[in-house]
Motif scaffolding. Structure first.
Motif, PDB file in Angstrom:
ATOM      1  N   LEU A 196       0.825  -1.206   0.000  1.00  0.00           N
ATOM      2  CA  LEU A 196       0.000   0.000   0.000  1.00  0.00           C
ATOM      3  C   LEU A 196       0.858   1.254   0.000  1.00  0.00           C
ATOM      4  CD1 LEU A 196      -2.826  -1.192   2.407  1.00  0.00           C
ATOM      5  CD2 LEU A 196      -2.895  -1.042  -0.078  1.00  0.00           C
ATOM      6  N   SER A 197       2.002   1.207   0.648  1.00  0.00           N
ATOM      7  CA  SER A 197       2.908   2.357   0.624  1.00  0.00           C
ATOM      8  C   SER A 197       3.404   2.618  -0.796  1.00  0.00           C
ATOM      9  CB  SER A 197       4.092   2.119   1.561  1.00  0.00           C
ATOM     10  OG  SER A 197       3.670   2.072   2.909  1.00  0.00           O
ATOM     11  N   LEU A 198       3.733   1.552  -1.523  1.00  0.00           N
ATOM     12  CA  LEU A 198       4.163   1.703  -2.912  1.00  0.00           C
ATOM     13  C   LEU A 198       3.049   2.280  -3.766  1.00  0.00           C
ATOM     14  CD1 LEU A 198       6.009   1.271  -5.366  1.00  0.00           C
ATOM     15  CD2 LEU A 198       5.224  -1.117  -5.421  1.00  0.00           C
ATOM     16  N   PHE A 199       1.850   1.740  -3.631  1.00  0.00           N
ATOM     17  CA  PHE A 199       0.724   2.228  -4.431  1.00  0.00           C
ATOM     18  C   PHE A 199       0.454   3.700  -4.122  1.00  0.00           C
ATOM     19  CE2 PHE A 199      -1.178  -2.339  -4.257  1.00  0.00           C
ATOM     20  CZ  PHE A 199      -0.150  -2.792  -5.062  1.00  0.00           C
ATOM     21  N   GLN A 200       0.551   4.064  -2.860  1.00  0.00           N
ATOM     22  CA  GLN A 200       0.329   5.449  -2.453  1.00  0.00           C
ATOM     23  C   GLN A 200       1.380   6.370  -3.084  1.00  0.00           C
ATOM     24  OE1 GLN A 200       0.625   6.449   1.899  1.00  0.00           O
ATOM     25  NE2 GLN A 200      -1.561   6.818   1.635  1.00  0.00           N
ATOM     26  N   GLU A 201       2.628   5.918  -3.095  1.00  0.00           N
ATOM     27  CA  GLU A 201       3.697   6.713  -3.704  1.00  0.00           C
ATOM     28  C   GLU A 201       3.446   6.919  -5.195  1.00  0.00           C
ATOM     29  OE1 GLU A 201       8.419   6.245  -4.885  1.00  0.00           O
ATOM     30  OE2 GLU A 201       7.578   4.957  -3.324  1.00  0.00           O
ATOM     31  N   VAL A 202       3.032   5.860  -5.886  1.00  0.00           N
ATOM     32  CA  VAL A 202       2.756   5.969  -7.320  1.00  0.00           C
ATOM     33  C   VAL A 202       1.601   6.933  -7.565  1.00  0.00           C
ATOM     34  CG1 VAL A 202       1.866   4.696  -9.317  1.00  0.00           C
ATOM     35  CG2 VAL A 202       3.731   3.748  -7.945  1.00  0.00           C
ATOM     36  N   MET A 203       0.555   6.866  -6.758  1.00  0.00           N
ATOM     37  CA  MET A 203      -0.567   7.788  -6.917  1.00  0.00           C
ATOM     38  C   MET A 203      -0.132   9.236  -6.697  1.00  0.00           C
ATOM     39  SD  MET A 203      -3.700   5.646  -5.162  1.00  0.00           S
ATOM     40  CE  MET A 203      -4.937   6.909  -5.530  1.00  0.00           C
ATOM     41  N   HIS A 204       0.724   9.469  -5.725  1.00  0.00           N
ATOM     42  CA  HIS A 204       1.229  10.826  -5.487  1.00  0.00           C
ATOM     43  C   HIS A 204       2.055  11.312  -6.682  1.00  0.00           C
ATOM     44  CE1 HIS A 204       0.896  10.319  -0.834  1.00  0.00           C
ATOM     45  NE2 HIS A 204      -0.244  10.668  -1.386  1.00  0.00           N
ATOM     46  N   ARG A 205       2.881  10.440  -7.241  1.00  0.00           N
ATOM     47  CA  ARG A 205       3.689  10.829  -8.397  1.00  0.00           C
ATOM     48  C   ARG A 205       2.807  11.145  -9.597  1.00  0.00           C
ATOM     49  NH1 ARG A 205       7.831   6.173  -9.426  1.00  0.00           N
ATOM     50  NH2 ARG A 205       8.297   7.491 -11.245  1.00  0.00           N
ATOM     51  N   GLN A 206       1.782  10.337  -9.812  1.00  0.00           N
ATOM     52  CA  GLN A 206       0.878  10.603 -10.928  1.00  0.00           C
ATOM     53  C   GLN A 206       0.113  11.904 -10.724  1.00  0.00           C
ATOM     54  OE1 GLN A 206      -1.352   6.869 -11.222  1.00  0.00           O
ATOM     55  NE2 GLN A 206      -0.113   6.288 -12.990  1.00  0.00           N
ATOM     56  N   ALA A 207      -0.318  12.154  -9.496  1.00  0.00           N
ATOM     57  CA  ALA A 207      -1.042  13.399  -9.203  1.00  0.00           C
ATOM     58  C   ALA A 207      -0.155  14.616  -9.423  1.00  0.00           C
ATOM     59  CB  ALA A 207      -1.565  13.375  -7.772  1.00  0.00           C
ATOM     60  N   ALA A 256      -5.811   1.207   8.697  1.00  0.00           N
ATOM     61  CA  ALA A 256      -6.090   2.584   9.129  1.00  0.00           C
ATOM     62  C   ALA A 256      -5.203   3.626   8.444  1.00  0.00           C
ATOM     63  CB  ALA A 256      -5.983   2.687  10.649  1.00  0.00           C
ATOM     64  N   PRO A 257      -3.884   3.394   8.258  1.00  0.00           N
ATOM     65  CA  PRO A 257      -3.068   4.437   7.633  1.00  0.00           C
ATOM     66  C   PRO A 257      -3.356   4.654   6.144  1.00  0.00           C
ATOM     67  CG  PRO A 257      -1.709   2.861   8.856  1.00  0.00           C
ATOM     68  CD  PRO A 257      -3.074   2.254   8.699  1.00  0.00           C
ATOM     69  N   MET A 291      -6.626   4.467   4.571  1.00  0.00           N
ATOM     70  CA  MET A 291      -8.050   4.550   4.258  1.00  0.00           C
ATOM     71  C   MET A 291      -8.318   5.383   3.008  1.00  0.00           C
ATOM     72  SD  MET A 291      -9.823   2.641   6.310  1.00  0.00           S
ATOM     73  CE  MET A 291     -11.504   3.266   6.328  1.00  0.00           C
ATOM     74  N   GLY A 292      -7.534   6.439   2.799  1.00  0.00           N
ATOM     75  CA  GLY A 292      -7.746   7.283   1.632  1.00  0.00           C
ATOM     76  C   GLY A 292      -7.356   6.631   0.329  1.00  0.00           C
ATOM     77  N   LEU A 293      -6.664   5.506   0.412  1.00  0.00           N
ATOM     78  CA  LEU A 293      -6.209   4.773  -0.767  1.00  0.00           C
ATOM     79  C   LEU A 293      -7.220   3.726  -1.217  1.00  0.00           C
ATOM     80  CD1 LEU A 293      -3.543   4.352  -2.520  1.00  0.00           C
ATOM     81  CD2 LEU A 293      -2.910   2.624  -0.840  1.00  0.00           C
ATOM     82  N   LEU A 294      -8.033   3.229  -0.287  1.00  0.00           N
ATOM     83  CA  LEU A 294      -8.918   2.098  -0.544  1.00  0.00           C
ATOM     84  C   LEU A 294     -10.211   2.550  -1.207  1.00  0.00           C
ATOM     85  CD1 LEU A 294      -8.438   0.233   2.858  1.00  0.00           C
ATOM     86  CD2 LEU A 294      -7.091   0.031   0.754  1.00  0.00           C
ATOM     87  N   ARG A 295     -10.685   1.750  -2.152  1.00  0.00           N
ATOM     88  CA  ARG A 295     -11.916   2.059  -2.886  1.00  0.00           C
ATOM     89  C   ARG A 295     -12.986   0.978  -2.741  1.00  0.00           C
ATOM     90  NH1 ARG A 295     -13.097   7.066  -5.373  1.00  0.00           N
ATOM     91  NH2 ARG A 295     -11.146   8.000  -6.077  1.00  0.00           N
ATOM     92  N   MET A 296     -12.563  -0.282  -2.758  1.00  0.00           N
ATOM     93  CA  MET A 296     -13.511  -1.386  -2.829  1.00  0.00           C
ATOM     94  C   MET A 296     -13.001  -2.534  -1.974  1.00  0.00           C
ATOM     95  SD  MET A 296     -14.860  -3.353  -6.294  1.00  0.00           S
ATOM     96  CE  MET A 296     -15.664  -1.892  -6.943  1.00  0.00           C
ATOM     97  N   VAL A 297     -13.923  -3.224  -1.289  1.00  0.00           N
ATOM     98  CA  VAL A 297     -13.565  -4.344  -0.426  1.00  0.00           C
ATOM     99  C   VAL A 297     -14.500  -5.505  -0.732  1.00  0.00           C
ATOM    100  CG1 VAL A 297     -13.233  -5.141   1.949  1.00  0.00           C
ATOM    101  CG2 VAL A 297     -12.869  -2.717   1.393  1.00  0.00           C
ATOM    102  N   THR A 298     -13.921  -6.681  -0.946  1.00  0.00           N
ATOM    103  CA  THR A 298     -14.715  -7.891  -1.144  1.00  0.00           C
ATOM    104  C   THR A 298     -14.866  -8.615   0.189  1.00  0.00           C
ATOM    105  OG1 THR A 298     -13.993  -8.152  -3.428  1.00  0.00           O
ATOM    106  CG2 THR A 298     -14.827 -10.112  -2.337  1.00  0.00           C
ATOM    107  N   VAL A 299     -16.101  -9.038   0.502  1.00  0.00           N
ATOM    108  CA  VAL A 299     -16.423  -9.663   1.785  1.00  0.00           C
ATOM    109  C   VAL A 299     -17.297 -10.892   1.533  1.00  0.00           C
ATOM    110  CG1 VAL A 299     -17.572  -9.352   4.016  1.00  0.00           C
ATOM    111  CG2 VAL A 299     -16.324  -7.440   2.987  1.00  0.00           C
TER     112      VAL A 299
END
Length: 379
Positions: free
Chosen positions: A97-108, A153-154, A156-164
């Motif tokens: 998730l840290s990697l995905f967050q970094e990529v999203m920040h770079r794209q933004a 918790a750290p 939450m702003g990255l998550l969009r969809m959860v399968t249950v």
């Protein structure tokens, strides 16, 4: 930049001889015309994959920055401009998730890296170990708000969809808790009864993960989650349209019951997707690709989707689905199901995420926030 299209798909309808003007990465206007800086036979909104585990040798379960960038560039070359990176059940989510967050920040910040990462789809860990499929059941968790907060918790702003899986203890408490936090919830990897699935939809779940796969089959006395999703008018149904996970007749049934507004095309792609036939090892797991189909090394067990969703669109149209509906189900519908308000559509003021296609449905180029990527006519 002006893009001339012989046919433009706008809000599900075809318009002839149109020019889309892109300025500063956004759509400025759409007007009739006959010439542009770029031209194509068909122009549509960029495709949106909300269930994708990787491709080109990259797998979302491992923190591989170079592999992720290679994968995102490949998606853009297939006309896929937006993606939810999907994670199953893994021992540690933090590094991923840290990697995905970094990529999203770079794209933004304006880094042109291919398809835009719109967040994360958690396919695990709150699913039924008895329906693990290709996921590792040892890392699955009992659903609860407390467990979710402990793990995520750290981010939450990255998550969009959860399968249950709704039959699990704690799921009826977790589903509305997630919806209160604006996370989309879908059912999947489940043995839920028809009634349990209906109740979960009443609590706020509104889609079914790769319909028919990792669920009990339809039975006339025990209809289960598949029947509940197909019969509930407002529920979305994912569908893997590679011709291997579901027979074309089953895909036609989903289409007839859900329509293009509630059937959504997903790839469920994995590390071998997009690679030539052969034997591969990724993350210690062995795969065999034969005739473009991804399987475990035994050659029998399916191991992810056999094509990206541009291939799914070509399949659906070959099986008789109207082309405009196939594009809709691979773009606007999944974007809406995932709450991506600016993806999957062409509208002045919106980000320029567009895909150009040949008459045969192969991507000739795509545009992601103003950056142009040459198409790749492969599977």
């Amino acid at each position: 930049m002006k893009i001339y299209a012989q046919r433009l798909l706008l809000d599900g309808k075809w318009l002839a001889e149109q020019v889309v003007t892109v300025l500063n990465g956004r759509i400025e206007d759409i007007t009739p015309g006959s010439a542009g800086d770029l031209s194509c036979h068909i122009l549509t909104p960029g495709l949106v994959d909300v269930h994708a585990h990787g491709g080109e040798g990259y797998y979302t379960a491992y923190p591989d920055a170079a592999g992720l960038e290679r994968y995102l560039l490949a998606l853009a070359r297939h006309g896929i401009t937006d993606v939810l990176l999907t994670i199953g059940s893994v021992p540690d989510y933090g590094a991923l998730l840290s990697l995905f967050q970094e990529v999203m920040h770079r794209q933004a910040a304006g880094s042109p890296m291919g398809a835009r990462v719109q967040g994360v789809h958690l396919e695990g860990p709150f699913v039924n170990p008895k329906k693990a499929g290709a996921m590792d059941a040892t890392h699955m968790q009992t659903p609860s708000p407390e467990t979710f907060e402990r793990l995520f918790a750290p981010y939450m702003g990255l998550l969009r969809m959860v399968t249950v899986a709704p039959e699990l203890e704690g799921a009826p408490a977790l589903i509305p808790w997630l919806r209160e936090r604006d996370l989309r919830v879908q059912l999947g990897h489940t043995e839920a009864s028809y009634q349990a699935a209906k109740e979960a939809f009443g609590l706020g779940a509104d889609s079914l993960c790769h319909t028919f796969n990792a669920c009990p089959p339809l039975h006339h006395r025990q209809p289960g989650a598949v029947a509940a999703a197909l019969m509930e008018e407002t529920v979305y149904c994912e569908a893997i349209c590679d011709g291997k996970h579901l027979h074309p007749a089953i895909l036609e049934m989903i289409y007839r019951l859900k329509g293009p507004d509630h059937m959504m095309v997903v790839s469920d792609s994995g590390a071998p997707t997009g690679l030539p036939d052969g034997d591969y090892t990724f993350g210690g797991r062995q795969y065999r690709v034969v005739d473009g189909v991804n399987r475990a090394r035994d050659g029998l067990t399916l191991a992810g989707g056999a094509c990206y969703i541009d291939g799914s669109v070509r399949n659906l149209t070959a099986w008789g689905i109207p082309k405009e509906h196939a594009f809709l189900m691979a773009g606007q519908t999944p974007a809406r199901a995932a709450g991506l308000s600016e993806a999957g559509c062409i509208r002045p003021g919106f980000p320029a995420r567009l895909a150009a296609w040949s008459a045969e449905g192969c991507c000739t180029f795509s545009v992601v926030d103003g950056a142009v990527y040459e198409g790749r006519q492969q599977r």
